[in-house]
Design a protein around this motif. Sequence first.
Motif, PDB file in Angstrom:
ATOM      1  N   ARG A   1      -9.568   5.616  30.280  1.00  0.00           N
ATOM      2  CA  ARG A   1     -10.571   6.543  29.752  1.00  0.00           C
ATOM      3  C   ARG A   1     -10.314   6.729  28.256  1.00  0.00           C
ATOM      4  O   ARG A   1      -9.173   6.936  27.833  1.00  0.00           O
ATOM      5  CB  ARG A   1     -10.504   7.895  30.463  1.00  0.00           C
ATOM      6  N   TYR A   2     -11.372   6.671  27.459  1.00  0.00           N
ATOM      7  CA  TYR A   2     -11.204   6.721  26.009  1.00  0.00           C
ATOM      8  C   TYR A   2     -10.469   7.985  25.570  1.00  0.00           C
ATOM      9  O   TYR A   2     -10.779   9.090  26.002  1.00  0.00           O
ATOM     10  CB  TYR A   2     -12.555   6.647  25.285  1.00  0.00           C
ATOM     11  N   ASN A   3      -9.500   7.769  24.716  1.00  0.00           N
ATOM     12  CA  ASN A   3      -8.735   8.849  24.090  1.00  0.00           C
ATOM     13  C   ASN A   3      -7.879   9.630  25.086  1.00  0.00           C
ATOM     14  O   ASN A   3      -7.468  10.752  24.812  1.00  0.00           O
ATOM     15  CB  ASN A   3      -9.669   9.818  23.352  1.00  0.00           C
ATOM     16  N   CYS A   4      -7.590   9.039  26.247  1.00  0.00           N
ATOM     17  CA  CYS A   4      -6.759   9.687  27.267  1.00  0.00           C
ATOM     18  C   CYS A   4      -5.501   8.844  27.461  1.00  0.00           C
ATOM     19  O   CYS A   4      -5.433   7.987  28.349  1.00  0.00           O
ATOM     20  CB  CYS A   4      -7.556   9.828  28.561  1.00  0.00           C
ATOM     21  N   ASP A   5      -4.518   9.099  26.622  1.00  0.00           N
ATOM     22  CA  ASP A   5      -3.281   8.305  26.560  1.00  0.00           C
ATOM     23  C   ASP A   5      -2.258   8.927  27.515  1.00  0.00           C
ATOM     24  O   ASP A   5      -1.450   9.758  27.126  1.00  0.00           O
ATOM     25  CB  ASP A   5      -2.772   8.312  25.112  1.00  0.00           C
ATOM     26  N   GLU A   6      -2.297   8.517  28.781  1.00  0.00           N
ATOM     27  CA  GLU A   6      -1.567   9.226  29.824  1.00  0.00           C
ATOM     28  C   GLU A   6      -0.096   8.828  29.960  1.00  0.00           C
ATOM     29  O   GLU A   6       0.698   9.554  30.538  1.00  0.00           O
ATOM     30  CB  GLU A   6      -2.275   8.996  31.169  1.00  0.00           C
ATOM     31  N   HIS A   7       0.282   7.648  29.473  1.00  0.00           N
ATOM     32  CA  HIS A   7       1.662   7.175  29.576  1.00  0.00           C
ATOM     33  C   HIS A   7       2.180   7.229  31.017  1.00  0.00           C
ATOM     34  O   HIS A   7       3.231   7.808  31.297  1.00  0.00           O
ATOM     35  CB  HIS A   7       2.588   7.958  28.649  1.00  0.00           C
ATOM     36  N   LEU A   8       1.427   6.613  31.922  1.00  0.00           N
ATOM     37  CA  LEU A   8       1.842   6.521  33.318  1.00  0.00           C
ATOM     38  C   LEU A   8       2.757   5.324  33.525  1.00  0.00           C
ATOM     39  O   LEU A   8       2.786   4.395  32.710  1.00  0.00           O
ATOM     40  CB  LEU A   8       0.614   6.367  34.225  1.00  0.00           C
ATOM     41  N   MET A   9       3.497   5.350  34.627  1.00  0.00           N
ATOM     42  CA  MET A   9       4.265   4.175  35.014  1.00  0.00           C
ATOM     43  C   MET A   9       3.300   3.028  35.323  1.00  0.00           C
ATOM     44  O   MET A   9       2.212   3.254  35.866  1.00  0.00           O
ATOM     45  CB  MET A   9       5.118   4.470  36.248  1.00  0.00           C
TER      46      MET A   9
END
Length: 204
Positions: free
Chosen positions: A177-185
């Motif tokens: 999703r744009y601009n949603c930098d979640e840093h998930l595994m």
Amino acid sequence: ENFIDCIADKGFNSTFTFGNDTELIKITSKKCQQRGLVYESLHAPFRNINDIWTSAEDGKAILNEFLFSLTLAHEYAIPIVVCHLSSGKKTIPISDTGLKYFDILINEAAKKNITIAFENQRKLANLAMMFELYGKDTNVGFCWDVGHEKCFAHGREYMPLFGDRCVATHIHDNNMRYNCDEHLMPFDGQIDFRRTAELLNKYN
């Protein structure tokens, strides 16, 4: 120290840290040596990074943070310093002042035998410009942030553009999703890591 034990116990062979916390870097370096991990890179601070393009005074403060990252990397034998060129959606015009500061940074890195790796964010132009200006400099490389590519770049792929300069990676997942930098595994989001692997293999 517990994090580093976990990283080593799970079979990884390298790690990196963010910021210029001298004590953290000292502890990390010692612990990595104990566990046989490579302290691969130091991610330089990026707070107010856009200021490097805006004024001589503010830009010098950002440059000094970068130079301190180089000092720490040299002291603890960390071969790569990762840098941002911009932050956020607002376009920051490339300026002669900013270029002058990056020239100082890259020359100082060369003296210390450290590679500067520029990381992809939202803007393509400043990244492309750096690899054109420093096309022959072996100590200037690309840090491919897989997650940033999928939530900031509107479908653009960076490795076909700069893969031959890739010296570091930030591999994490998100739901694209744009601009949603979640840093998930990896594999907890929606990034196609088969494609990621293909590109890593293609560009060695």
